[in-house]
Design an enzyme around this catalytic site. Structure first.
Site, PDB file in Angstrom:
ATOM      1  N   ASP A   1      50.230 -66.607  44.440  1.00 44.33           N
ATOM      2  CA  ASP A   1      50.468 -66.368  45.875  1.00 44.33           C
ATOM      3  C   ASP A   1      51.736 -65.575  46.131  1.00 44.33           C
ATOM      4  O   ASP A   1      52.369 -65.717  47.178  1.00 44.33           O
ATOM      5  CB  ASP A   1      50.515 -67.703  46.651  1.00 44.33           C
ATOM      6  CG  ASP A   1      49.295 -68.554  46.367  1.00 44.33           C
ATOM      7  OD1 ASP A   1      48.195 -67.993  46.372  1.00 44.33           O
ATOM      8  OD2 ASP A   1      49.458 -69.765  46.128  1.00 44.33           O
TER       9      ASP A   1
ATOM     10  N   LYS B   1      50.324 -60.319  45.413  1.00 40.11           N
ATOM     11  CA  LYS B   1      49.830 -59.258  44.515  1.00 40.11           C
ATOM     12  C   LYS B   1      48.865 -58.315  45.225  1.00 40.11           C
ATOM     13  O   LYS B   1      48.943 -57.104  45.045  1.00 40.11           O
ATOM     14  CB  LYS B   1      49.133 -59.890  43.298  1.00 40.11           C
ATOM     15  CG  LYS B   1      50.083 -60.679  42.416  1.00 40.11           C
ATOM     16  CD  LYS B   1      49.341 -61.441  41.329  1.00 40.11           C
ATOM     17  CE  LYS B   1      48.558 -62.613  41.829  1.00 40.11           C
ATOM     18  NZ  LYS B   1      49.332 -63.760  42.302  1.00 40.11           N
TER      19      LYS B   1
ATOM     20  N   GLY C   1      43.035 -65.622  45.755  1.00 41.22           N
ATOM     21  CA  GLY C   1      42.845 -65.161  47.131  1.00 41.22           C
ATOM     22  C   GLY C   1      43.877 -64.092  47.394  1.00 41.22           C
ATOM     23  O   GLY C   1      45.044 -64.398  47.572  1.00 41.22           O
ATOM     24  N   HIS C   2      43.472 -62.834  47.334  1.00 41.64           N
ATOM     25  CA  HIS C   2      44.425 -61.737  47.521  1.00 41.64           C
ATOM     26  C   HIS C   2      44.305 -61.202  48.950  1.00 41.64           C
ATOM     27  O   HIS C   2      43.265 -60.704  49.350  1.00 41.64           O
ATOM     28  CB  HIS C   2      44.176 -60.640  46.481  1.00 41.64           C
ATOM     29  CG  HIS C   2      44.540 -61.081  45.094  1.00 41.64           C
ATOM     30  ND1 HIS C   2      44.371 -60.323  43.977  1.00 41.64           N
ATOM     31  CD2 HIS C   2      45.106 -62.244  44.660  1.00 41.64           C
ATOM     32  CE1 HIS C   2      44.805 -60.990  42.914  1.00 41.64           C
ATOM     33  NE2 HIS C   2      45.239 -62.164  43.308  1.00 41.64           N
TER      34      HIS C   2
ATOM     35  N   GLN D   1      46.553 -65.368  40.021  1.00 42.64           N
ATOM     36  CA  GLN D   1      47.414 -66.549  39.836  1.00 42.64           C
ATOM     37  C   GLN D   1      48.835 -66.083  39.462  1.00 42.64           C
ATOM     38  O   GLN D   1      49.268 -65.047  39.932  1.00 42.64           O
ATOM     39  CB  GLN D   1      46.838 -67.521  38.786  1.00 42.64           C
ATOM     40  CG  GLN D   1      45.565 -68.217  39.244  1.00 42.64           C
ATOM     41  CD  GLN D   1      44.317 -67.391  39.048  1.00 42.64           C
ATOM     42  OE1 GLN D   1      44.063 -66.871  37.987  1.00 42.64           O
ATOM     43  NE2 GLN D   1      43.511 -67.264  40.078  1.00 42.64           N
TER      44      GLN D   1
HETATM   45  P1  IMP Z   1      41.883 -73.689  39.056  1.00 42.13           P
HETATM   46  O1  IMP Z   1      42.228 -72.401  38.403  1.00 42.13           O
HETATM   47  O2  IMP Z   1      41.097 -73.495  40.337  1.00 42.13           O
HETATM   48  O3  IMP Z   1      41.239 -74.683  38.157  1.00 42.13           O
HETATM   49  O4  IMP Z   1      43.250 -74.373  39.533  1.00 42.13           O
HETATM   50  C1  IMP Z   1      44.246 -74.759  38.605  1.00 42.13           C
HETATM   51  C2  IMP Z   1      45.608 -74.740  39.264  1.00 42.13           C
HETATM   52  O5  IMP Z   1      45.973 -73.384  39.561  1.00 42.13           O
HETATM   53  C3  IMP Z   1      45.676 -75.488  40.596  1.00 42.13           C
HETATM   54  O6  IMP Z   1      46.991 -76.017  40.747  1.00 42.13           O
HETATM   55  C4  IMP Z   1      45.471 -74.382  41.615  1.00 42.13           C
HETATM   56  O7  IMP Z   1      46.030 -74.712  42.865  1.00 42.13           O
HETATM   57  C5  IMP Z   1      46.194 -73.238  40.959  1.00 42.13           C
HETATM   58  N1  IMP Z   1      45.644 -71.932  41.325  1.00 42.13           N
HETATM   59  C6  IMP Z   1      44.500 -71.377  40.909  1.00 42.13           C
HETATM   60  N2  IMP Z   1      44.349 -70.159  41.429  1.00 42.13           N
HETATM   61  C7  IMP Z   1      45.414 -69.933  42.189  1.00 42.13           C
HETATM   62  C8  IMP Z   1      45.846 -68.809  42.966  1.00 42.13           C
HETATM   63  O8  IMP Z   1      45.191 -67.768  43.030  1.00 42.13           O
HETATM   64  N3  IMP Z   1      47.044 -68.954  43.609  1.00 42.13           N
HETATM   65  C9  IMP Z   1      47.792 -70.067  43.493  1.00 42.13           C
HETATM   66  N4  IMP Z   1      47.443 -71.128  42.779  1.00 42.13           N
HETATM   67  C10 IMP Z   1      46.262 -71.062  42.120  1.00 42.13           C
END
Ligand code: IMP
Length: 422
Positions: free
Chosen positions: A13, A16, A40-41, A223
């Site tokens: 977040d 990017k 989520g971009h 991420q």
């Molecule tokens: P997962 O990738 O959905 O399994 O989530 C694993 C961890 O990464 C969790 O703490 C999510 O909140 C975090 N996470 C996954 N994708 C994002 C992102 O795009 N932005 C911020 N946190 C993320």
């Protein structure tokens, strides 16, 4: 030509999508290399907000090719929804969208397994976005996965059924987990066949040939570094390599082909989901940052945890990514503070360290702060470096010195136009 990589240095977040969109005119191809619809971009321009999950952020610039690389995991339903939303916004991404045959598919049962596993973990849950990311990468490394290329293999139905059967067996381990698979399966099947009609190619050949032909490629990370499967705050991480090396695996380009590594960070810090966060603010100041920065997840809407900039963490991220230039986001959110605390070291194991240790839980590290003079001015209308207040210039200089890396972009608001390129 080389592949430049743009990625997040904190817990995701960082902004990017906005910076990819700003930089896209310099590139011919934007390529996503890992993650999936957990991302989520957000892009804002001409008064409109767009949120992309799997489709690369170059999609709004005509003529730019957008590659979904082999390291990405795709949920056909979410992918279809993204395309529909883009069409509604007057953009047809399909002619310039190229999808790797080697990318793995997120099935409805992957999503169910994600939800069942999180529910069973109770308080120890990861805080996953529940998009099926973990189970899909597990099947990839377990050599059971279903790939985009299977769609044209003639064996798709057989492979899908084998995976479905395996997953239904696994779901029996969660007797308290209720689910309704049939209701989403038809929608998924329709969406996956629509995906099959898009341009499915061997993106590793396409990208290497494009580089040979002098095309400029930007790899768009998802991420952030602290969510990397190897270097993040394991187990509270995502299931892919979010660091620069992930661009090699996730696109099929050799390490020698990586050029600039552009690391993005916020002037403060946020995290969504569970896991350690040393500089987290659990008080009213944290809430003020959340409100001022609009810190709510672009994918799940969850409130983000907020805290001060952590130079120990940022130094580590610069190191494991080989960052060559930095982009600082959201300094405008800190306007009005008398002082801006910044963690410059951790008290750890009876001493002090500036190197991020193996464990950063509250009982393992305590951040040591330096107070930086704040800035009172509204930064959101400033368009040149010269127009920035002296106190933020010195904040920039402090980070550059600590990271031994230049900050080449300062973003002062969510809009494409609110960007100072130094
Ligand atoms: P997962 O990738 O959905 O399994 O989530 C694993 C961890 O990464 C969790 O703490 C999510 O909140 C975090 N996470 C996954 N994708 C994002 C992102 O795009 N932005 C911020 N946190 C993320």
């Amino acid at each position: 030509m080389k592949v430049d990589v743009l990625l997040g240095l904190q817990w995701g977040d960082e902004g990017k999508g906005k910076i990819v969109d700003v930089l896209t005119p310099k590139y011919d191809i934007i390529a996503r290399f890992q993650g999936g619809p957990n991302a989520g971009h957000t892009l804002i321009f001409d008064g409109k907000k767009h949120v992309l999950h799997t489709i690369p952020s170059g999609v709004f610039r005509p003529g730019t090719k957008n590659v979904v690389g082999n390291g990405v995991v795709i949920d056909p339903i979410i992918f279809k929804r993204e395309i529909t939303q883009l069409l509604e916004a007057g953009v047809d991404p399909r002619p310039d969208l190229l999808i790797s045959r080697r990318a793995h598919l997120i099935t409805p049962t992957h999503r169910l397994l994600d939800a069942a596993s999180e529910q069973a973990k109770g308080k120890a849950k990861i805080g996953s976005t529940l998009k099926g990311i973990g189970p899909t990468y597990m099947d990839k490394t377990g050599r059971n996965g279903l790939r985009v290329g299977d769609l044209t293999s003639g064996k798709f139905d057989e492979r899908y059924q084998a995976l479905r059967t395996k997953h239904l067996g696994l779901l029996q381990q969660y007797p308290n987990f209720e689910y309704d698979l049939e209701s989403v399966e038809d929608e998924w099947m329709a969406a996956v066949h629509e995906l099959g009609e898009l341009q499915l190619i061997d993106t590793e050949h396409y990208l290497n040939e494009a580089l040979d032909a002098g095309k400029r490629v930007l790899a768009e990370g998802a991420q952030g570094t602290m969510l990397d499967i190897d270097f993040g705050t394991y187990p509270f991480v995502t299931s892919s390599n979010t660091i620069a090396a992930g661009a090699c695996n996730g696109l099929g380009v050799g390490p020698g082909r990586i050029g600039e590594v552009i690391g993005i960070f916020k002037a403060y810090c946020t995290r969504v989901g569970s896991g350690p966060f040393p500089t987290e603010l659990l008080d009213a100041t944290g809430e003020e940052l959340r409100q001022a920065g609009g810190e709510f997840g672009a994918t799940t809407g969850r409130p983000r945890r907020c805290g001060w900039l952590d130079l120990v963490q940022l130094r580590y991220a610069c190191r494991v990514n080989g960052v060559t230039q930095l982009a600082m986001m959201k300094a405008d959110v800190l306007s009005g503070l008398e002082e801006v605390p910044v963690a410059h070291a951790y008290a750890h194991a009876g001493g002090t360290t500036q190197n991020l240790p193996y464990g950063i839980e509250p009982d393992e590290v305590t951040p040591a702060y330096t107070n930086h003079v704040g800035w009172q001015e509204d930064l959101t209308g400033i368009t040149t470096e010269a127009g920035l207040p002296d106190s933020i210039k010195s904040y920039i200089a402090m980070v550059e010195k600590e990271m031994a890396t230049p900050i080449s972009i300062v973003s002062v608001g969510p809009d494409r136009a609110q960007t100072i390129v130094r």
